[in-house]
Motif scaffolding. Structure first.
Motif, short mmCIF file in Angstrom:
data_model
loop_
_atom_site.label_atom_id
_atom_site.label_comp_id
_atom_site.label_asym_id
_atom_site.label_seq_id
_atom_site.Cartn_x
_atom_site.Cartn_y
_atom_site.Cartn_z
N UNK A 13 4.76 3.92 7.00
CA UNK A 13 3.29 3.62 6.98
C UNK A 13 2.85 4.14 5.53
N UNK A 14 3.18 5.18 5.13
CA UNK A 14 3.08 5.62 3.63
C UNK A 14 3.40 4.78 2.70
N UNK A 15 4.52 4.19 2.74
CA UNK A 15 5.12 3.26 1.73
C UNK A 15 4.49 1.99 1.86
N UNK A 16 4.13 1.68 3.19
CA UNK A 16 3.35 0.16 3.37
C UNK A 16 1.87 0.51 2.55
N UNK A 17 1.16 1.52 2.70
CA UNK A 17 -0.08 1.84 2.17
C UNK A 17 0.36 1.94 0.63
N UNK A 18 1.01 2.57 0.08
CA UNK A 18 1.36 2.57 -1.29
C UNK A 18 1.49 1.37 -2.03
N UNK A 19 2.18 0.33 -1.20
CA UNK A 19 2.28 -0.84 -1.77
C UNK A 19 0.95 -1.75 -1.71
N UNK A 20 0.34 -1.50 -0.70
CA UNK A 20 -0.85 -2.05 -0.52
C UNK A 20 -2.01 -1.79 -1.76
N UNK A 21 -1.95 -0.40 -2.13
CA UNK A 21 -2.88 0.08 -3.18
C UNK A 21 -2.43 -0.45 -4.28
N UNK A 22 -1.15 -0.57 -4.77
CA UNK A 22 -0.59 -1.24 -5.86
C UNK A 22 -1.16 -2.59 -6.27
N UNK A 23 -0.93 -3.34 -5.16
CA UNK A 23 -1.31 -4.51 -4.78
C UNK A 23 -2.70 -5.06 -5.30
N UNK A 24 -3.63 -4.01 -4.67
CA UNK A 24 -5.05 -4.08 -4.75
C UNK A 24 -5.49 -3.71 -6.23
N UNK A 25 -4.64 -3.09 -6.98
CA UNK A 25 -4.91 -2.33 -8.31
C UNK A 25 -4.57 -3.45 -9.35
N UNK A 41 15.46 -10.96 9.88
CA UNK A 41 16.32 -10.26 9.20
C UNK A 41 15.63 -8.74 9.08
N UNK A 42 14.54 -8.50 9.67
CA UNK A 42 13.79 -7.25 9.65
C UNK A 42 13.90 -6.84 10.97
N UNK A 43 14.23 -5.67 11.43
CA UNK A 43 14.49 -5.16 12.77
C UNK A 43 13.72 -4.08 13.06
N UNK A 44 12.81 -3.91 12.16
CA UNK A 44 11.86 -2.84 12.32
C UNK A 44 10.44 -3.04 12.81
N UNK A 45 9.65 -2.23 12.96
CA UNK A 45 8.24 -2.39 13.59
C UNK A 45 7.54 -3.34 12.80
N UNK A 46 6.19 -3.63 13.23
CA UNK A 46 5.26 -4.30 12.19
C UNK A 46 3.97 -3.54 12.04
N UNK A 47 3.46 -4.04 10.80
CA UNK A 47 2.05 -3.39 10.59
C UNK A 47 0.79 -4.44 10.61
N UNK A 48 -0.10 -4.23 11.16
CA UNK A 48 -1.17 -5.34 11.22
C UNK A 48 -2.44 -4.29 10.72
N UNK A 49 -2.77 -4.72 9.72
CA UNK A 49 -4.06 -4.08 9.07
C UNK A 49 -5.11 -4.70 8.63
N UNK A 50 -5.84 -5.11 9.35
CA UNK A 50 -7.20 -5.82 8.93
C UNK A 50 -7.82 -5.52 7.87
N UNK A 51 -7.93 -4.13 7.73
CA UNK A 51 -8.70 -3.50 6.52
C UNK A 51 -7.76 -2.65 5.92
N UNK A 52 -6.90 -3.06 4.99
CA UNK A 52 -5.72 -2.36 4.52
C UNK A 52 -6.03 -1.13 3.54
N UNK A 53 -7.28 -1.24 2.88
CA UNK A 53 -7.51 -0.19 1.85
C UNK A 53 -8.80 0.53 2.38
#
Length: 127
Positions: free
Chosen positions: A105-117, A55-67
């Motif tokens: 990438x920016x939106x992904x990073x913001x979502x990660x930041x919110x999860x980590x908060x 269902x997701x036709x976009x690229x992927x993010x692999x972030x071993x150390x997200x924050x």
């Protein structure tokens, strides 16, 4: 200069890599009671991942150390947050630490930041 030694590669496939109807049918058939004896749990899990990923036709993010401080949120929490924000998001079948999403990438990073908060132990994961 930059690019002088670059080699042309391609073509680059940017379209869907699955027929989502076929994947959905395969996943459905694998869940039938008649299939229990010869379709493994791992295969059913893979088909579920492929169904979601299709269902997701976009690229992927692999972030071993997200924050910035190196903490890694649980991918299920990041998936849930991306979906809450209106993005498509799925695990990938080819990398257990990657997420396919249409978020940039920016939106992904913001979502990660919110999860980590948030305290991660109290979060509930639902699809």
């Amino acid at each position: 200069g930059v690019g002088r030694n670059a080699m042309a590669e391609g073509p680059l496939w940017v379209g869907p890599i699955y027929d989502s109807n076929v994947v959905r049918e395969m996943a459905s058939m694998a869940k039938l009671k008649e299939a229990e004896g010869f379709i493994s749990k791992e295969t059913r899990k893979l088909l579920d991942t492929l169904e979601s990923e299709a269902l997701v036709t976009s690229m992927f993010h692999r972030r071993p150390k997200c924050s910035l401080d190196g903490r890694n949120p649980k991918l299920d929490y990041v998936l849930k947050e991306l979906r809450r924000r209106g993005y498509k998001a799925s695990r990938t079948h080819f990398d257990g630490k990657a997420i396919k999403t249409d978020a940039g990438v920016k939106e992904f990073d913001l979502a990660v930041e919110d999860v980590l908060a948030r305290p991660q132990k109290k979060q509930r994961v639902s699809s």
